[in-house]
Design an enzyme around this catalytic site. Structure first.
Site, mmCIF file in Angstrom:
data_model
loop_
_atom_site.group_PDB
_atom_site.id
_atom_site.type_symbol
_atom_site.label_atom_id
_atom_site.label_comp_id
_atom_site.label_asym_id
_atom_site.label_seq_id
_atom_site.Cartn_x
_atom_site.Cartn_y
_atom_site.Cartn_z
ATOM 1 N N ARG A 1 0.770 -1.216 0.051
ATOM 2 C CA ARG A 1 0.023 0.116 -0.162
ATOM 3 C C ARG A 1 1.042 1.081 0.070
ATOM 4 N NH1 ARG A 1 -5.685 -0.693 -0.275
ATOM 5 N NH2 ARG A 1 -6.004 1.132 0.419
ATOM 6 N N LEU B 1 -7.039 6.859 0.927
ATOM 7 C CA LEU B 1 -5.592 7.521 0.640
ATOM 8 C C LEU B 1 -4.405 7.290 1.733
ATOM 9 C CD1 LEU B 1 -7.393 10.558 -1.077
ATOM 10 C CD2 LEU B 1 -6.300 8.602 -2.230
ATOM 11 N N ASN C 1 -13.529 14.539 -0.208
ATOM 12 C CA ASN C 1 -14.468 13.339 -0.415
ATOM 13 C C ASN C 1 -16.111 13.412 -0.445
ATOM 14 O OD1 ASN C 1 -14.907 10.409 -0.990
ATOM 15 N ND2 ASN C 1 -15.224 10.258 1.072
ATOM 16 N N THR C 2 -16.793 12.693 -1.339
ATOM 17 C CA THR C 2 -18.118 12.655 -1.112
ATOM 18 C C THR C 2 -18.600 11.383 -0.920
ATOM 19 O OG1 THR C 2 -20.060 12.980 -2.290
ATOM 20 C CG2 THR C 2 -18.217 12.656 -3.800
ATOM 21 N N HIS C 3 -19.658 11.176 -0.182
ATOM 22 C CA HIS C 3 -19.907 9.796 0.686
ATOM 23 C C HIS C 3 -21.325 9.789 0.667
ATOM 24 C CE1 HIS C 3 -19.488 6.415 3.132
ATOM 25 N NE2 HIS C 3 -20.448 7.046 3.964
ATOM 26 N N ALA D 1 -6.783 10.861 7.558
ATOM 27 C CA ALA D 1 -6.154 9.441 7.637
ATOM 28 C C ALA D 1 -7.063 8.347 7.920
ATOM 29 C CB ALA D 1 -4.899 9.551 8.629
ATOM 30 N N GLY D 2 -8.244 8.860 8.643
ATOM 31 C CA GLY D 2 -9.128 7.919 8.763
ATOM 32 C C GLY D 2 -10.041 7.508 7.743
ATOM 33 N N ASP E 1 -13.577 8.203 6.129
ATOM 34 C CA ASP E 1 -14.607 8.988 6.166
ATOM 35 C C ASP E 1 -15.027 9.874 7.435
ATOM 36 O OD1 ASP E 1 -15.239 8.197 3.631
ATOM 37 O OD2 ASP E 1 -16.347 6.496 4.361
HETATM 38 C C1 GAR Z 1 -21.119 8.110 -5.192
HETATM 39 O O1 GAR Z 1 -22.388 7.864 -4.336
HETATM 40 C C2 GAR Z 1 -19.980 8.155 -4.059
HETATM 41 O O2 GAR Z 1 -20.427 9.038 -2.793
HETATM 42 C C3 GAR Z 1 -19.602 6.948 -3.647
HETATM 43 O O3 GAR Z 1 -19.636 6.119 -4.794
HETATM 44 C C4 GAR Z 1 -20.526 7.078 -5.834
HETATM 45 C C5 GAR Z 1 -20.008 7.145 -6.937
HETATM 46 O O4 GAR Z 1 -20.870 7.423 -8.140
HETATM 47 N N1 GAR Z 1 -18.466 6.635 -2.671
HETATM 48 C C6 GAR Z 1 -18.470 5.805 -1.767
HETATM 49 O O5 GAR Z 1 -19.240 5.051 -1.513
HETATM 50 C C7 GAR Z 1 -17.065 6.039 -1.175
HETATM 51 N N2 GAR Z 1 -17.208 5.479 0.071
HETATM 52 P P1 GAR Z 1 -20.160 8.002 -9.568
HETATM 53 O O6 GAR Z 1 -18.973 6.974 -9.862
HETATM 54 O O7 GAR Z 1 -21.352 7.992 -10.403
HETATM 55 O O8 GAR Z 1 -19.733 9.471 -9.327
#
Ligand code: GAR
Length: 191
Positions: free
Chosen positions: A66, A94, A106-108, A141-142, A144
């Site tokens: 990694r 990351l 990040n988007t979650h 570093a965690g 989410d």
């Molecule tokens: C999104 O909903 C994003 O939040 C999620 O993957 C999807 C990507 O959609 N990410 C995670 O679950 C990370 N833990 P996309 O490829 O259509 O943008």
């Protein structure tokens, strides 16, 4: 705004609809200058290629460990002059070299700190919550765990599956991501 458009590197693992929302945002004060993936044949990389945006693939399996992957990803990002890294459906944690060199957003697909990890939608549905949503946050570093920047709520409807719920979340998520990056481009005090 100062210093021209905010230069973004976007990291993807999947279909890349969040990336597409960034590419399609009208008169955006940001610009996607490179798209990176952790696997071959992602829709996200295809979407970038269709726009003539440079892409790279950096796979964990191509490195001894990694740490080696983290270093390679950091080198790939360093060849582009980026202001901010956006993890948009990037399904890897990351490493320290990337995080030392870049601020990362990040988007979650859940309302953090509830339901972190790779299965936020599935876990929220299994828990039986009636409201879930999406979160945009700074990456630390965690998994989410970094400071929340913005969130959107989405109701769980009777009969929702992981897929139907995720699609409704993603509608909100794409709009949230564009808004967050627009704000970060106009107020760069976070740098
Ligand atoms: C999104 O909903 C994003 O939040 C999620 O993957 C999807 C990507 O959609 N990410 C995670 O679950 C990370 N833990 P996309 O490829 O259509 O943008």
């Amino acid at each position: 705004m100062s210093g021209g458009p905010l230069r973004l590197a976007v990291l993807v693992s999947g279909s890349g609809t969040n990336l597409q929302a960034l590419l399609d945002a009208p008169a955006a004060p940001f610009e996607v200058v490179v798209v990176g993936a952790d696997r071959e044949d992602t829709g996200g990389v295809e979407r970038a290629r269709a726009r003539g945006i440079p892409t790279f693939v950096c796979r964990v399996a191509d490195h001894p460990d990694r740490a080696g992957w983290d270093a390679a990803l950091a080198r790939s990002l360093a060849t582009h002059d980026v202001d901010l890294v956006v993890s948009a459906g990037f399904m890897k944690v990351l490493g320290p070299q990337v995080l030392a060199a870049h601020r990362v957003v990040n988007t979650h697909p859940a309302l953090l700190p509830s339901f972190p990890g790779a299965h936020g939608v599935r876990d929220a549905l299994a828990h039986g919550v009636r409201v879930t949503g999406c979160t945009c946050h700074w990456v630390d570093a965690g998994v989410d765990t970094g400071p929340v920047i913005d969130q959107r709520a989405v109701r769980v409807e009777d009969g929702d599956t992981v897929e139907t719920l995720h699609e409704r979340i993603k509608v909100q998520e794409r709009a949230m991501l564009v808004e967050v990056l627009t704000r970060l481009a106009s107020d760069r005090s976070w740098r």
